[in-house]
Design a protein around this motif. Structure first.
Motif, PDB file in Angstrom:
ATOM      1  N   LEU A 152       0.792  -1.225   0.000  1.00 23.37           N
ATOM      2  CA  LEU A 152       0.000   0.000   0.000  1.00 23.37           C
ATOM      3  C   LEU A 152       0.828   1.279   0.000  1.00 23.37           C
ATOM      4  N   PRO A 153       1.949   1.370   0.755  1.00 20.52           N
ATOM      5  CA  PRO A 153       2.739   2.612   0.713  1.00 20.52           C
ATOM      6  C   PRO A 153       3.223   2.995  -0.672  1.00 20.52           C
ATOM      7  N   GLN A 154       3.401   2.005  -1.566  1.00 17.20           N
ATOM      8  CA  GLN A 154       3.831   2.322  -2.922  1.00 17.20           C
ATOM      9  C   GLN A 154       2.728   2.998  -3.720  1.00 17.20           C
ATOM     10  N   VAL A 155       1.479   2.761  -3.341  1.00 22.37           N
ATOM     11  CA  VAL A 155       0.341   3.339  -4.060  1.00 22.37           C
ATOM     12  C   VAL A 155       0.095   4.770  -3.610  1.00 22.37           C
ATOM     13  N   LEU A 156       0.345   5.055  -2.336  1.00 18.47           N
ATOM     14  CA  LEU A 156       0.101   6.383  -1.795  1.00 18.47           C
ATOM     15  C   LEU A 156       1.128   7.377  -2.316  1.00 18.47           C
ATOM     16  N   ALA A 157       0.694   8.606  -2.525  1.00 21.65           N
ATOM     17  CA  ALA A 157       1.619   9.679  -2.885  1.00 21.65           C
ATOM     18  C   ALA A 157       2.556   9.945  -1.715  1.00 21.65           C
ATOM     19  N   LEU A 158       3.833  10.190  -2.009  1.00 22.68           N
ATOM     20  CA  LEU A 158       4.795  10.394  -0.935  1.00 22.68           C
ATOM     21  C   LEU A 158       4.485  11.640  -0.111  1.00 22.68           C
ATOM     22  N   ILE A 159       3.811  12.607  -0.704  1.00 21.72           N
ATOM     23  CA  ILE A 159       3.400  13.773   0.079  1.00 21.72           C
ATOM     24  C   ILE A 159       2.429  13.359   1.175  1.00 21.72           C
ATOM     25  N   VAL A 160       1.493  12.480   0.829  1.00 25.44           N
ATOM     26  CA  VAL A 160       0.537  11.970   1.815  1.00 25.44           C
ATOM     27  C   VAL A 160       1.272  11.180   2.895  1.00 25.44           C
ATOM     28  N   VAL A 161       2.211  10.331   2.482  1.00 27.56           N
ATOM     29  CA  VAL A 161       3.006   9.556   3.435  1.00 27.56           C
ATOM     30  C   VAL A 161       3.764  10.487   4.374  1.00 27.56           C
ATOM     31  N   ALA A 162       4.382  11.534   3.814  1.00 26.19           N
ATOM     32  CA  ALA A 162       5.173  12.452   4.628  1.00 26.19           C
ATOM     33  C   ALA A 162       4.312  13.194   5.638  1.00 26.19           C
ATOM     34  N   VAL A 163       3.130  13.647   5.223  1.00 20.18           N
ATOM     35  CA  VAL A 163       2.242  14.361   6.137  1.00 20.18           C
ATOM     36  C   VAL A 163       1.789  13.439   7.265  1.00 20.18           C
ATOM     37  N   ALA A 164       1.451  12.202   6.936  1.00 17.21           N
ATOM     38  CA  ALA A 164       0.992  11.256   7.955  1.00 17.21           C
ATOM     39  C   ALA A 164       2.094  10.955   8.964  1.00 17.21           C
ATOM     40  N   TRP A 165       3.294  10.696   8.476  1.00 12.59           N
ATOM     41  CA  TRP A 165       4.393  10.376   9.385  1.00 12.59           C
ATOM     42  C   TRP A 165       4.853  11.599  10.165  1.00 12.59           C
ATOM     43  N   ARG A 166       4.747  12.775   9.604  1.00 13.48           N
ATOM     44  CA  ARG A 166       5.083  13.984  10.360  1.00 13.48           C
ATOM     45  C   ARG A 166       4.164  14.123  11.564  1.00 13.48           C
ATOM     46  N   SER A 167       2.903  13.757  11.398  1.00 10.28           N
ATOM     47  CA  SER A 167       1.965  13.779  12.515  1.00 10.28           C
ATOM     48  C   SER A 167       2.300  12.698  13.536  1.00 10.28           C
ATOM     49  N   ILE A 168       2.680  11.506  13.073  1.00 10.07           N
ATOM     50  CA  ILE A 168       3.011  10.412  13.986  1.00 10.07           C
ATOM     51  C   ILE A 168       4.250  10.741  14.815  1.00 10.07           C
ATOM     52  N   LEU A 169       5.252  11.371  14.183  1.00 12.09           N
ATOM     53  CA  LEU A 169       6.529  11.634  14.849  1.00 12.09           C
ATOM     54  C   LEU A 169       6.582  12.990  15.535  1.00 12.09           C
ATOM     55  N   ALA A 170       5.479  13.723  15.551  1.00 10.26           N
ATOM     56  CA  ALA A 170       5.437  15.025  16.212  1.00 10.26           C
ATOM     57  C   ALA A 170       5.619  14.862  17.722  1.00 10.26           C
TER      58      ALA A 170
END
Length: 302
Positions: A121-139
């Protein structure tokens, strides 16, 4: 034999027909490649020999911009960071993918399609979406720190993307998460093509899991391994969007990478010539690493 323009099928070259006619079929693709890739790259090489701020007249720089790549710590650091990230973007996904493929070759798992879909699934998602999600997780107040505090490990909580020591590994973990699914799917496709008789023969000879992996699975996966390494190395070295969204090269320049440095110097500090030199050096590095990987695999297969 050559390919016809309409059907794509092979036909035998007619007697007396010049070989040059065959090259006409690839000429349109070659022109597109030259206009959109070779010409811009040539312009980048030309700009790399200039001092230019993007507005005023350019002045010759000779090899000064390239000497800075070796003499300026601010330019050496992004390349060092990129090589560190290759551990997370390439080595770890390939190793985990091999481990999963090897395990699944020995054990039949129900719901394999669902399992592969989730990991891919991560390959299907846009990396911008991945980056925003992980930025929230690692905040600092994100899911990761909240979980650590909930299980009594609050002393380990930290601003992961704002810590000079942990920012680069934190970004690397995101790359590992993105790339593991791709490697696993590639290796599973290769394992499924291995005749089951080879595994049965290895087990009849008393081979354990480790010996079976090195004797049967790994040799069969060498072509897939070359593809996985090439794709992950390229993804790791051209990494820009994850860095831009999560850390913007910070804190300080702790997570700056060559692709981000090209953007930073060209559009924020108006050092277009220096940015072009970084881009050309990055292109050469990607080419050298991918060719090396291909040659190593071919040498093993030979």
């Amino acid at each position: 034999m050559k390919t016809t323009a309409l059907t794509g099928r092979y036909r035998r070259r007619a007697p007396g027909e010049p070989r040059a006619v065959g090259y006409l079929y690839i000429l349109p693709a070659l022109l597109v490649y030259a206009v959109f890739l070779l010409y811009p790259f040539g312009q980048s090489v030309w700009l790399s020999f200039l001092h230019w701020d993007g507005l005023t007249a350019a002045t010759p720089a000779g090899f000064g911009n390239y000497r800075d790549l070796f003499g300026d710590p601010a330019l050496r650091a992004p390349f060092a960071h990129a090589l560190v990230l290759l551990v997370f973007y390439s080595a770890l996904p390939v190793a985990i993918g091999l481990l999963l493929a090897a395990a699944m070759s020995r054990v039949r798992i129900h719901g394999m399609t669902f399992f592969r879909t989730v990991l891919f699934l991560p390959q299907v998602l846009a990396l911008i979406v991945v980056a925003v999600a992980w930025r929230s997780i690692l905040a600092p107040d994100g899911l990761l720190n909240d979980t650590l505090r909930a299980v009594g490990l609050g002393s380990l909580a930290r601003p992961w993307l704002g810590d000079y020591t942990w920012a680069l590994p934190a970004v690397g973990v995101i790359g590992t998460w993105v790339g593991t699914g791709l490697c696993m799917v590639l290796f599973l496709a290769g394992v499924q093509r291995v005749p089951r008789e080879l595994y049965e023969a290895a087990r009849m000879d008393g081979a354990g899991a480790v010996r079976e992996f090195f004797a049967v699975t790994l040799p069969a996966l060498r072509p897939h391994l070359a593809v996985a390494l090439t794709l992950t190395i390229i993804a790791g070295l051209r990494n820009f969007d994850l860095i831009y969204v999560t850390t913007s090269g910070g804190p300080g320049n702790a997570t700056s990478v060559p692709a981000y440095e090209v953007y930073h110097r060209a559009f924020e500090t108006n050092q277009v010539g220096s940015a072009a030199a970084v881009g050309v050096a990055l292109t050469v590095l990607i080419f050298a690493l991918t060719v090396t990987v291909s040659r190593l695999v071919e040498g093993r297969r030979a």
